[in-house]
Design a protein around this motif. Structure first.
Motif, PDB file in Angstrom:
ATOM      1  N   PHE A  76       0.848  -1.200   0.000  1.00 52.96           N
ATOM      2  CA  PHE A  76       0.000   0.000   0.000  1.00 52.96           C
ATOM      3  C   PHE A  76       0.881   1.247   0.000  1.00 52.96           C
ATOM      4  O   PHE A  76       0.843   2.057   0.935  1.00 52.96           O
ATOM      5  CB  PHE A  76      -0.925  -0.022   1.207  1.00 52.96           C
ATOM      6  N   ALA A  77       1.659   1.407  -1.042  1.00 52.69           N
ATOM      7  CA  ALA A  77       2.659   2.480  -1.076  1.00 52.69           C
ATOM      8  C   ALA A  77       2.046   3.868  -0.971  1.00 52.69           C
ATOM      9  O   ALA A  77       2.663   4.787  -0.411  1.00 52.69           O
ATOM     10  CB  ALA A  77       3.478   2.370  -2.362  1.00 52.69           C
ATOM     11  N   ASP A  78       0.856   4.071  -1.507  1.00 57.35           N
ATOM     12  CA  ASP A  78       0.246   5.399  -1.529  1.00 57.35           C
ATOM     13  C   ASP A  78      -0.684   5.659  -0.353  1.00 57.35           C
ATOM     14  O   ASP A  78      -1.268   6.740  -0.251  1.00 57.35           O
ATOM     15  CB  ASP A  78      -0.530   5.595  -2.842  1.00 57.35           C
ATOM     16  N   LEU A  79      -0.836   4.690   0.529  1.00 55.71           N
ATOM     17  CA  LEU A  79      -1.711   4.871   1.681  1.00 55.71           C
ATOM     18  C   LEU A  79      -1.043   5.808   2.689  1.00 55.71           C
ATOM     19  O   LEU A  79       0.135   5.636   3.012  1.00 55.71           O
ATOM     20  CB  LEU A  79      -1.972   3.514   2.344  1.00 55.71           C
ATOM     21  N   PRO A  80      -1.743   6.821   3.201  1.00 57.40           N
ATOM     22  CA  PRO A  80      -1.132   7.707   4.205  1.00 57.40           C
ATOM     23  C   PRO A  80      -0.630   6.919   5.411  1.00 57.40           C
ATOM     24  O   PRO A  80      -1.312   6.023   5.913  1.00 57.40           O
ATOM     25  CB  PRO A  80      -2.287   8.647   4.589  1.00 57.40           C
ATOM     26  N   LEU A  81       0.557   7.266   5.889  1.00 56.19           N
ATOM     27  CA  LEU A  81       1.146   6.554   7.020  1.00 56.19           C
ATOM     28  C   LEU A  81       0.480   6.934   8.343  1.00 56.19           C
ATOM     29  O   LEU A  81       0.381   6.103   9.247  1.00 56.19           O
ATOM     30  CB  LEU A  81       2.644   6.840   7.092  1.00 56.19           C
ATOM     31  N   GLU A  82       0.056   8.178   8.451  1.00 56.95           N
ATOM     32  CA  GLU A  82      -0.619   8.663   9.668  1.00 56.95           C
ATOM     33  C   GLU A  82       0.172   8.297  10.922  1.00 56.95           C
ATOM     34  O   GLU A  82      -0.328   7.663  11.851  1.00 56.95           O
ATOM     35  CB  GLU A  82      -2.055   8.124   9.749  1.00 56.95           C
ATOM     36  N   VAL A  83       1.423   8.717  10.950  1.00 56.12           N
ATOM     37  CA  VAL A  83       2.331   8.359  12.044  1.00 56.12           C
ATOM     38  C   VAL A  83       1.943   9.118  13.312  1.00 56.12           C
ATOM     39  O   VAL A  83       1.698  10.327  13.283  1.00 56.12           O
ATOM     40  CB  VAL A  83       3.783   8.687  11.661  1.00 56.12           C
ATOM     41  N   LEU A  98       8.834   5.496  20.233  1.00 59.16           N
ATOM     42  CA  LEU A  98       7.827   4.488  19.922  1.00 59.16           C
ATOM     43  C   LEU A  98       6.722   5.159  19.116  1.00 59.16           C
ATOM     44  O   LEU A  98       6.135   6.157  19.545  1.00 59.16           O
ATOM     45  CB  LEU A  98       7.245   3.885  21.199  1.00 59.16           C
ATOM     46  N   ILE A  99       6.450   4.619  17.943  1.00 59.63           N
ATOM     47  CA  ILE A  99       5.459   5.193  17.050  1.00 59.63           C
ATOM     48  C   ILE A  99       4.435   4.142  16.647  1.00 59.63           C
ATOM     49  O   ILE A  99       4.610   2.945  16.907  1.00 59.63           O
ATOM     50  CB  ILE A  99       6.107   5.785  15.774  1.00 59.63           C
ATOM     51  N   ARG A 100       3.379   4.590  16.019  1.00 61.60           N
ATOM     52  CA  ARG A 100       2.395   3.695  15.423  1.00 61.60           C
ATOM     53  C   ARG A 100       1.983   4.325  14.095  1.00 61.60           C
ATOM     54  O   ARG A 100       1.833   5.540  13.991  1.00 61.60           O
ATOM     55  CB  ARG A 100       1.189   3.540  16.346  1.00 61.60           C
ATOM     56  N   TYR A 101       1.789   3.481  13.075  1.00 64.20           N
ATOM     57  CA  TYR A 101       1.448   4.008  11.757  1.00 64.20           C
ATOM     58  C   TYR A 101       0.542   3.026  11.026  1.00 64.20           C
ATOM     59  O   TYR A 101       0.407   1.857  11.410  1.00 64.20           O
ATOM     60  CB  TYR A 101       2.703   4.305  10.925  1.00 64.20           C
ATOM     61  N   GLN A 102      -0.072   3.514   9.972  1.00 60.44           N
ATOM     62  CA  GLN A 102      -1.024   2.721   9.203  1.00 60.44           C
ATOM     63  C   GLN A 102      -0.271   1.800   8.242  1.00 60.44           C
ATOM     64  O   GLN A 102       0.405   2.258   7.321  1.00 60.44           O
ATOM     65  CB  GLN A 102      -1.967   3.649   8.427  1.00 60.44           C
ATOM     66  N   ARG A 108      -2.914  -0.993  12.038  1.00 58.66           N
ATOM     67  CA  ARG A 108      -1.751  -0.184  12.375  1.00 58.66           C
ATOM     68  C   ARG A 108      -0.662  -1.044  13.009  1.00 58.66           C
ATOM     69  O   ARG A 108      -0.937  -2.079  13.609  1.00 58.66           O
ATOM     70  CB  ARG A 108      -2.140   0.951  13.328  1.00 58.66           C
ATOM     71  N   VAL A 109       0.557  -0.589  12.859  1.00 56.35           N
ATOM     72  CA  VAL A 109       1.725  -1.311  13.356  1.00 56.35           C
ATOM     73  C   VAL A 109       2.511  -0.385  14.282  1.00 56.35           C
ATOM     74  O   VAL A 109       2.674   0.798  13.995  1.00 56.35           O
ATOM     75  CB  VAL A 109       2.618  -1.766  12.182  1.00 56.35           C
ATOM     76  N   ARG A 110       2.974  -0.952  15.389  1.00 57.14           N
ATOM     77  CA  ARG A 110       3.893  -0.214  16.257  1.00 57.14           C
ATOM     78  C   ARG A 110       5.323  -0.444  15.778  1.00 57.14           C
ATOM     79  O   ARG A 110       5.655  -1.486  15.229  1.00 57.14           O
ATOM     80  CB  ARG A 110       3.771  -0.677  17.704  1.00 57.14           C
ATOM     81  N   ALA A 203       7.634  -0.102   6.370  1.00 55.70           N
ATOM     82  CA  ALA A 203       8.713   0.478   7.168  1.00 55.70           C
ATOM     83  C   ALA A 203       9.701   1.222   6.275  1.00 55.70           C
ATOM     84  O   ALA A 203      10.195   2.300   6.631  1.00 55.70           O
ATOM     85  CB  ALA A 203       9.420  -0.611   7.969  1.00 55.70           C
ATOM     86  N   VAL A 204       9.994   0.650   5.095  1.00 54.98           N
ATOM     87  CA  VAL A 204      10.848   1.348   4.134  1.00 54.98           C
ATOM     88  C   VAL A 204      10.163   2.632   3.658  1.00 54.98           C
ATOM     89  O   VAL A 204      10.792   3.692   3.548  1.00 54.98           O
ATOM     90  CB  VAL A 204      11.198   0.443   2.937  1.00 54.98           C
ATOM     91  N   ASP A 205       8.862   2.541   3.372  1.00 53.92           N
ATOM     92  CA  ASP A 205       8.110   3.732   2.969  1.00 53.92           C
ATOM     93  C   ASP A 205       8.265   4.838   4.011  1.00 53.92           C
ATOM     94  O   ASP A 205       8.476   6.005   3.671  1.00 53.92           O
ATOM     95  CB  ASP A 205       6.618   3.411   2.818  1.00 53.92           C
ATOM     96  N   LEU A 206       8.138   4.458   5.287  1.00 58.84           N
ATOM     97  CA  LEU A 206       8.216   5.458   6.345  1.00 58.84           C
ATOM     98  C   LEU A 206       9.607   6.075   6.411  1.00 58.84           C
ATOM     99  O   LEU A 206       9.745   7.306   6.523  1.00 58.84           O
ATOM    100  CB  LEU A 206       7.836   4.825   7.687  1.00 58.84           C
ATOM    101  N   LEU A 207      10.643   5.246   6.347  1.00 63.11           N
ATOM    102  CA  LEU A 207      12.007   5.784   6.355  1.00 63.11           C
ATOM    103  C   LEU A 207      12.204   6.783   5.226  1.00 63.11           C
ATOM    104  O   LEU A 207      12.831   7.839   5.411  1.00 63.11           O
ATOM    105  CB  LEU A 207      13.022   4.650   6.227  1.00 63.11           C
ATOM    106  N   ALA A 208      11.665   6.466   4.061  1.00 59.71           N
ATOM    107  CA  ALA A 208      11.858   7.326   2.888  1.00 59.71           C
ATOM    108  C   ALA A 208      11.182   8.687   3.046  1.00 59.71           C
ATOM    109  O   ALA A 208      11.523   9.636   2.333  1.00 59.71           O
ATOM    110  CB  ALA A 208      11.346   6.626   1.637  1.00 59.71           C
ATOM    111  N   THR A 209      10.226   8.800   3.981  1.00 63.55           N
ATOM    112  CA  THR A 209       9.556  10.089   4.201  1.00 63.55           C
ATOM    113  C   THR A 209      10.311  10.977   5.177  1.00 63.55           C
ATOM    114  O   THR A 209      10.007  12.178   5.272  1.00 63.55           O
ATOM    115  CB  THR A 209       8.131   9.895   4.751  1.00 63.55           C
ATOM    116  N   LEU A 210      11.261  10.422   5.922  1.00 60.56           N
ATOM    117  CA  LEU A 210      11.946  11.209   6.940  1.00 60.56           C
ATOM    118  C   LEU A 210      12.940  12.166   6.294  1.00 60.56           C
ATOM    119  O   LEU A 210      13.756  11.753   5.463  1.00 60.56           O
ATOM    120  CB  LEU A 210      12.672  10.289   7.925  1.00 60.56           C
ATOM    121  N   PRO A 211      12.908  13.425   6.672  1.00 62.36           N
ATOM    122  CA  PRO A 211      13.757  14.415   5.991  1.00 62.36           C
ATOM    123  C   PRO A 211      15.247  14.190   6.179  1.00 62.36           C
ATOM    124  O   PRO A 211      16.045  14.657   5.354  1.00 62.36           O
ATOM    125  CB  PRO A 211      13.308  15.746   6.616  1.00 62.36           C
ATOM    126  N   ASN A 212      15.649  13.485   7.244  1.00 61.36           N
ATOM    127  CA  ASN A 212      17.076  13.265   7.475  1.00 61.36           C
ATOM    128  C   ASN A 212      17.554  11.898   6.999  1.00 61.36           C
ATOM    129  O   ASN A 212      18.674  11.488   7.316  1.00 61.36           O
ATOM    130  CB  ASN A 212      17.422  13.436   8.954  1.00 61.36           C
TER     131      ASN A 212
END
Length: 361
Positions: A76-83, A98-102, A108-110, A203-212
């Motif tokens: 679900f690459a285009d699904l909002p992560l909603e972290v 500790l986070i949770r995302y869609q 959702r996954v922790r 998890a890779v999708d989320l990493l790719a959104t992080l600005p750093n």
């Protein structure tokens, strides 16, 4: 995928492999990529009739398609992560958040995020770290349980990696079977490994959104259960530029791959036509290291793992050139991870992820 998109993907993947050739090698590369002579004849060759890189790229996509049809693979690459942040602690070298995302619609996954301090505006390398079979799930990786040698997430963060440690779905219900049944309910006919792989890709999708985070320097690591996930993630997601799988069992017959939370009983049928050799071959062109314990209770990898690795090495040598970076560190310490073995994991990921040449801005 259209012809143009497929051609573009092949071109980009080839460029990534070319840039990797400029990276410094680990000093012990030859030791872990030289197989015992007595297993050479057992290895699978590259598929017949595949003589050029272009031919191999087509076969590579065909392998992915066949496996995806079996797994019921999805993303679900285009699904909002909603972290959302659940809690946060500042440690010596990093912030442990500790986070949770869609992960998918309605689920959702922790995960723990380990964020190195004082990175400034620099783009950092990142690792998806996948935990082993434990009711403590990701606690060992992030330093909340177990002995220090198992704190691989923290150890990688100390080396300047942003690390994400997602929690495997098997602990969402009261048992592995119940968790698998619930997770597969929206995906009839899919396998448990499809859920694990989809979660790892998110998890890779989320990493790719992080600005750093440098999205071109993301690797994967896992031990035991996590090694299985790291293997599949590397095989199916080309954003993973290097991976380490510690004691996961590289062949289907080496551990409980037939469990319903992995691949299910179909893999034990005599007419099952797919092979993990194909997935190792899909990783070819990128560094992939197995840690094997050889013998003892629960041991999954060892000398017997070489035929699968050699099948990937042959694709490496035929289409991507020398040196091959597919191999095994056989530490002979059973289903465990010593401090020294963990240090080799870190050296591998530093060499082939952190020190991988960065793209110009």
């Amino acid at each position: 995928m259209t012809f143009l998109l497929r051609s573009a993907a092949i071109f980009v993947f080839s460029l990534l492999l070319t840039s990797l050739a400029l990276a410094a090698e680990v000093s012990w590369l030859e030791d872990v990529t030289t197989p015992p002579a007595d297993v050479l004849q057992e290895a699978s060759n590259t598929p017949p009739g595949i003589e050029s890189l272009a031919d191999w790229q087509k076969e590579r996509e065909a392998i992915a398609q066949r496996w995806s049809e079996f797994l019921g693979a999805y993303h679900f690459a285009d699904l909002p992560l909603e972290v959302e942040t659940l809690k946060e602690e500042r440690l010596e070298h990093c912030t442990r958040r500790l986070i949770r995302y869609q992960a998918e619609p309605g689920r959702r996954v922790r995960a723990y995020l380990l964020l190195p301090h004082d990175s400034g505006d620099a783009k950092l390398p990142a690792i998806v770290a996948l935990h082993g079979t434990s009711p403590q799930t990701f606690d060992k990786l992030v330093g909340l349980a177990a002995e220090p040698e198992r704190h691989m997430g923290l150890r990688l963060a100390e080396q300047g990696f942003v690390v994400i440690c997602p929690e495997n779905y098997l602990w969402e219900q009261k048992s592995y079977v119940a968790s698998t049944t619930a997770a597969l309910k929206p995906h009839p006919g899919s396998k448990g490994m499809a859920v694990m792989m989809a979660d790892a890709r998110r998890a890779v999708d989320l990493l790719a959104t992080l600005p750093n985070v440098d999205a071109n320097r993301i690797g994967a690591y896992g031990h035991s259960l996590g090694a299985k996930e790291a293997f599949y993630l590397a095989a199916f997601d080309d954003r993973i530029v290097a991976a380490v799988a510690s004691e996961g069992g590289i062949e289907i017959g080496f551990s409980n791959w037939n469990a319903i939370w992995y691949l299910g009983p179909d893999v034990k049928q005599a007419d099952f036509a797919l092979s993990h050799h194909q997935l190792v071959q899909r990783i070819a062109g990128r560094p992939f290291l197995i840690l094997g314990g050889e013998a003892g209770k629960g041991c999954a990898d060892g000398k017997r793992s070489w035929p699968a690795l050699i099948s990937g090495q042959k694709v490496d040598q035929k289409f991507y050139g020398e040196p091959t970076r597919i191999g095994m560190l056989n530490h002979g310490q059973g289903h465990s991870l010593s401090w020294e073995s963990g240090q080799r994991v870190i050296e591998w990921l530093v060499a082939y992820v952190k020190e991988r040449p960065q793209k110009s801005p």
